[in-house]
Design a protein around this motif. Structure first.
Motif, PDB file in Angstrom:
ATOM      1  N   LYS A 100       4.816  19.627  -3.012  1.00 16.17           N
ATOM      2  CA  LYS A 100       3.580  18.862  -3.174  1.00 16.17           C
ATOM      3  C   LYS A 100       3.866  17.619  -4.032  1.00 16.17           C
ATOM      4  N   SER A 101       4.701  16.769  -3.483  1.00 15.42           N
ATOM      5  CA  SER A 101       5.175  15.592  -4.216  1.00 15.42           C
ATOM      6  C   SER A 101       4.110  14.515  -4.342  1.00 15.42           C
ATOM      7  N   ASN A 102       3.241  14.402  -3.333  1.00 15.78           N
ATOM      8  CA  ASN A 102       2.188  13.378  -3.341  1.00 15.78           C
ATOM      9  C   ASN A 102       2.762  12.008  -3.710  1.00 15.78           C
ATOM     10  N   HIS A 103       3.905  11.700  -3.129  1.00 14.59           N
ATOM     11  CA  HIS A 103       4.687  10.543  -3.567  1.00 14.59           C
ATOM     12  C   HIS A 103       4.182   9.205  -3.055  1.00 14.59           C
ATOM     13  N   LYS A 104       3.398   9.208  -1.985  1.00  4.97           N
ATOM     14  CA  LYS A 104       2.871   7.927  -1.517  1.00  4.97           C
ATOM     15  C   LYS A 104       1.687   8.142  -0.584  1.00  4.97           C
ATOM     16  N   TYR A 105       0.893   7.098  -0.483  1.00  9.75           N
ATOM     17  CA  TYR A 105      -0.248   7.060   0.428  1.00  9.75           C
ATOM     18  C   TYR A 105       0.124   6.229   1.648  1.00  9.75           C
ATOM     19  N   GLU A 106      -0.406   6.621   2.800  1.00  4.50           N
ATOM     20  CA  GLU A 106      -0.256   5.793   3.999  1.00  4.50           C
ATOM     21  C   GLU A 106      -1.598   5.625   4.684  1.00  4.50           C
ATOM     22  N   MET A 107      -1.828   4.414   5.120  1.00  2.00           N
ATOM     23  CA  MET A 107      -3.017   4.113   5.912  1.00  2.00           C
ATOM     24  C   MET A 107      -2.677   4.184   7.399  1.00  2.00           C
ATOM     25  N   PHE A 125       0.819  -1.214   0.000  1.00  2.00           N
ATOM     26  CA  PHE A 125       0.000   0.000   0.000  1.00  2.00           C
ATOM     27  C   PHE A 125       0.855   1.267   0.000  1.00  2.00           C
ATOM     28  N   GLY A 126       2.127   1.163   0.408  1.00  2.00           N
ATOM     29  CA  GLY A 126       2.979   2.330   0.477  1.00  2.00           C
ATOM     30  C   GLY A 126       3.899   2.499  -0.706  1.00  2.00           C
ATOM     31  N   LEU A 127       3.693   1.716  -1.768  1.00  2.00           N
ATOM     32  CA  LEU A 127       4.540   1.860  -2.951  1.00  2.00           C
ATOM     33  C   LEU A 127       4.362   3.248  -3.571  1.00  2.00           C
ATOM     34  N   GLY A 181      -3.097   9.915   5.046  1.00  2.00           N
ATOM     35  CA  GLY A 181      -2.937  10.898   3.990  1.00  2.00           C
ATOM     36  C   GLY A 181      -1.979  10.561   2.864  1.00  2.00           C
ATOM     37  N   ILE A 182      -1.956  11.454   1.880  1.00  2.00           N
ATOM     38  CA  ILE A 182      -0.987  11.419   0.786  1.00  2.00           C
ATOM     39  C   ILE A 182       0.109  12.425   1.122  1.00  2.00           C
ATOM     40  N   ARG A 183       1.364  12.002   0.969  1.00  2.00           N
ATOM     41  CA  ARG A 183       2.456  12.679   1.640  1.00  2.00           C
ATOM     42  C   ARG A 183       3.211  13.692   0.762  1.00  2.00           C
ATOM     43  N   LYS A 184       3.764  14.696   1.436  1.00  2.00           N
ATOM     44  CA  LYS A 184       4.570  15.756   0.819  1.00  2.00           C
ATOM     45  C   LYS A 184       5.973  15.728   1.445  1.00  2.00           C
ATOM     46  N   PHE A 234       9.899  11.931 -10.692  1.00  2.00           N
ATOM     47  CA  PHE A 234       9.875  11.195  -9.426  1.00  2.00           C
ATOM     48  C   PHE A 234       9.386   9.760  -9.646  1.00  2.00           C
ATOM     49  N   LYS A 235       8.357   9.612 -10.456  1.00  2.00           N
ATOM     50  CA  LYS A 235       7.827   8.273 -10.742  1.00  2.00           C
ATOM     51  C   LYS A 235       8.878   7.405 -11.425  1.00  2.00           C
TER      52      LYS A 235
END
Length: 332
Positions: free
Chosen positions: A231-238, A107-109, A149-152, A300-301
């Motif tokens: 505002k990288s929005n590089h990954k999601y975390e639960m 989920f954190g990829l 959230g989606i991270r910066k 980044f991707k």
């Protein structure tokens, strides 16, 4: 875990700061919930909401004490306490939980989810249900999958716009190997540290920056220490909400329903806060001196693509499964 139902409710603060005794009884008038979040963080306010709902649904027979700011230990310590039954519930971080169940790393990829609702759809579907069953076998009852959230990315002294801006950067990450791998792929020098210790580490210069969703950045005043926010929005975390299976299984069916229904309702409060904060906090942060900027997401991707290959080898089929589910949830 039942599928969350959507209800709008308002929360007021409940006190925190609790001392644990030894093993807690199965039936407890006061339910202890531990989290590393600080007051104002959606993890804490949702835990307070959970407490209000438990009190209302049980007609005052049960109350909830929310121990915020890691007062009962860091995430790893709280997981151990819940597993052995000396804490009822932990609102935890996905990195430490992934040490118990490596599948959660999927989920954190990096750049897996385009938006929060897409992540929720996958968590509330068959993949989330399967992960919950696997955690039950390890002593945890999954009450809910909340958000983190989606991270910066933030920095003390410069904007981050391309991977080149990160090269050599000393950056704090959560206790999450997949996050560490992503930043190593970007050429940074990442190191994990408990969230409660982060402000002091930034003040002392141990780190040049860190990464978190805006809600966490604001509630812990990290923008005052690292005012440049990419505002990288590089990954999601639960945020897994885990109860002691030993404690939960010993409850009556009526009490189990009270706990689960309250967790389900608080899920949408938590998720809604993160969704709203991601939009509204940008202006608030700017007014308080933060400098926000866009990034070259394609670069980044591309730089982090190899992280998928590593984790596919380590945890197997869950990686292509979650990629397919994430693409479907995003309408791709």
């Amino acid at each position: 875990m039942k599928k969350p139902f959507k209800k709008a409710v308002m929360a007021t603060a409940i006190g925190a700061g609790i001392a644990l005794s030894s093993i807690m009884p199965a039936f407890a008038d006061e339910i202890v919930v531990g989290t590393n979040g600080k007051p104002g963080n959606p993890k804490v306010t949702a835990a307070e909401m959970f407490g209000l709902l438990v009190a209302q649904r049980s007609r005052g027979e049960h109350s909830v004490k929310v121990a915020h700011s890691a007062t009962l230990g860091d995430d790893r310590q709280m997981l151990k306490s819940v597993r052995v039954g000396s804490m009822h519930i932990t609102v935890n971080s996905d990195g430490p939980v992934a040490e118990i169940l490596p599948d959660l790393n999927a989920f954190g990829l990096p750049y897996l989810f385009d938006n929060l609702p897409a992540a929720w759809e996958v968590l509330d579907g068959p993949i989330g249900d399967d992960l919950a069953k696997k955690l039950e076998a390890k002593g945890y009852k999954v009450l809910a999958w909340w958000d983190n959230g989606i991270r910066k990315i933030t920095h003390t002294s410069k904007p981050i716009k391309t991977p080149a801006d990160i090269k050599g950067m000393k950056i704090r990450t959560p206790q999450s190997q997949v996050t560490i791998d992503a930043f190593q792929a970007l050429g940074a020098n990442p190191a994990p540290l408990a969230f409660s210790e982060l402000p002091a580490a930034l003040q002392s210069g141990v780190f040049e920056g860190q990464e978190n969703p805006l809600a966490n950045i604001y509630s812990s005043k990290l923008h005052e220490l690292t005012p440049y926010i990419a505002k990288s929005n590089h990954k999601y975390e639960m945020t897994p909400v885990l109860a002691s299976k030993r404690w939960f299984d010993a409850l009556s069916d009526a009490d189990k329903k009270i706990i689960q229904d309250a967790a389900d309702a608080a899920t949408w409060y938590n998720r809604g806060l993160f969704l709203i904060n991601d939009v509204q906090l940008e202006q608030t942060l700017k007014e308080e001196g933060a400098k926000l900027n866009e990034v070259d997401s394609a670069a980044f991707k591309k730089a982090t693509a190899g992280v998928y290959d590593k984790w596919a080898k380590q945890i197997g089929d869950i990686v292509p499964q979650i990629q397919k589910a994430a693409a479907a949830a995003s309408g791709k």
